[in-house]
Write a protein that holds these residues in place. Structure first.
Motif, PDB file in Angstrom:
ATOM      1  N   GLU A  35      -4.814   6.304  -1.626  1.00 50.16           N
ATOM      2  CA  GLU A  35      -5.803   5.956  -2.653  1.00 50.16           C
ATOM      3  C   GLU A  35      -7.220   6.374  -2.299  1.00 50.16           C
ATOM      4  O   GLU A  35      -7.930   6.968  -3.118  1.00 50.16           O
ATOM      5  N   ASP A  36      -7.651   6.083  -1.061  1.00 48.00           N
ATOM      6  CA  ASP A  36      -9.063   6.307  -0.745  1.00 48.00           C
ATOM      7  C   ASP A  36      -9.306   7.019   0.590  1.00 48.00           C
ATOM      8  O   ASP A  36     -10.454   7.195   0.991  1.00 48.00           O
TER       9      ASP A  36
ATOM     10  N   ARG B 187      -4.577   5.799   3.874  1.00 45.04           N
ATOM     11  CA  ARG B 187      -4.196   5.394   2.518  1.00 45.04           C
ATOM     12  C   ARG B 187      -4.353   6.554   1.547  1.00 45.04           C
ATOM     13  O   ARG B 187      -5.357   7.275   1.575  1.00 45.04           O
TER      14      ARG B 187
ATOM     15  N   ASP C 296       5.566   4.099   0.842  1.00 45.68           N
ATOM     16  CA  ASP C 296       5.164   3.477  -0.420  1.00 45.68           C
ATOM     17  C   ASP C 296       5.656   2.034  -0.455  1.00 45.68           C
ATOM     18  O   ASP C 296       6.835   1.771  -0.712  1.00 45.68           O
TER      19      ASP C 296
ATOM     20  N   ASP D 149       0.827  -1.213   0.000  1.00 42.65           N
ATOM     21  CA  ASP D 149       0.000   0.000   0.000  1.00 42.65           C
ATOM     22  C   ASP D 149       0.860   1.260   0.000  1.00 42.65           C
ATOM     23  O   ASP D 149       2.013   1.264   0.453  1.00 42.65           O
ATOM     24  N   ARG D 150       0.269   2.331  -0.468  1.00 47.51           N
ATOM     25  CA  ARG D 150       0.882   3.660  -0.421  1.00 47.51           C
ATOM     26  C   ARG D 150       0.029   4.471   0.554  1.00 47.51           C
ATOM     27  O   ARG D 150      -1.163   4.676   0.309  1.00 47.51           O
ATOM     28  N   TRP D 151       0.634   4.942   1.662  1.00 49.90           N
ATOM     29  CA  TRP D 151      -0.171   5.572   2.704  1.00 49.90           C
ATOM     30  C   TRP D 151       0.571   6.719   3.393  1.00 49.90           C
ATOM     31  O   TRP D 151       1.786   6.753   3.442  1.00 49.90           O
TER      32      TRP D 151
END
Length: 207
Positions: free
Chosen positions: A191-192, A189, A111, A90-92
């Motif tokens: 992404e979302d 995160r 990342d 995950d990228r967070w």
């Protein structure tokens, strides 16, 4: 030293005006625990260590409630964490501050896909700077074992430590101050915007 196990969030300890040495003991007078600032709720006890349950709500607070006096030009962040099988790529955001308009002012991104750590900040002319750390020493952070990540920010440098050992250091440009009317988030995160699923062991140092 008291240790706390946190599920689903990375703990960040902010320390103002500290030397670039992560083997030191940090007293409560120079740092604070963001688990307290974000009012994380205690849950069950695992291996004699109390845990915090975070749920699925975004971990966001008004910046002025976290940094009422602003952010120093020099500070450090320390976290001990273990990524899980489902989130190791995950990228967070370990930590991010953004202004009233939603523009990022400072952030640290982990990342997993690139096995890198990014530090971003806003310059005096409101331009953005991003510094990507890709040292092979960072690869250990993603092996699903416990590791300590330290980030030391000085007026002209940013240094990354893994398990108390310097992994990489970069020169930086002059940074602008933060907007106290903005917001601060942790362990989210990219992404979302949902809390990232990692395990974190938090060291609390008592003077």
């Amino acid at each position: 030293m008291n240790c706390y196990l946190i599920r689903g969030v990375a703990f960040v300890w902010i320390v103002n005006f500290v030397p670039c040495a992560f083997g030191m003991v940090v007293s409560e007078q120079t740092g604070f625990d963001l688990t307290e600032k974000f009012l994380l709720r205690k849950g069950t006890v695992t291996e004699d260590l109390p845990s915090f349950r975070l749920g699925s709500s975004p971990l966001i607070k008004p910046t002025k409630s976290i940094f009422p006096d602003g952010l120093s030009n020099e500070y450090s962040l320390v976290t001990i964490f273990r990524v899980r099988r489902t989130t190791k790529k995950d990228r967070w955001y370990l930590w991010q501050i953004f202004d009233q308009s939603g523009s990022s002012q400072v952030s640290v991104v982990v990342d997993g896909d690139k096995k890198a750590v990014e530090f971003s900040s806003e310059g005096l002319l409101k331009n953005s700077f991003r510094y990507t750390f890709k040292s092979r020493d960072l690869h250990a952070l993603f092996d699903r074992q416990w590791h300590k990540l330290g980030i030391s920010v000085h007026s002209d440098t940013v240094s990354i430590y893994v398990d108390c050992t310097l992994a990489e250091k970069k020169m930086t440009d002059e940074r602008d101050g933060i907007d106290l009317n903005g917001r601060t988030l942790i362990s989210t995160r990219v992404e979302d915007g949902r809390p990232v699923d990692v395990l974190v062991l938090v060291p609390i140092f008592k003077s």
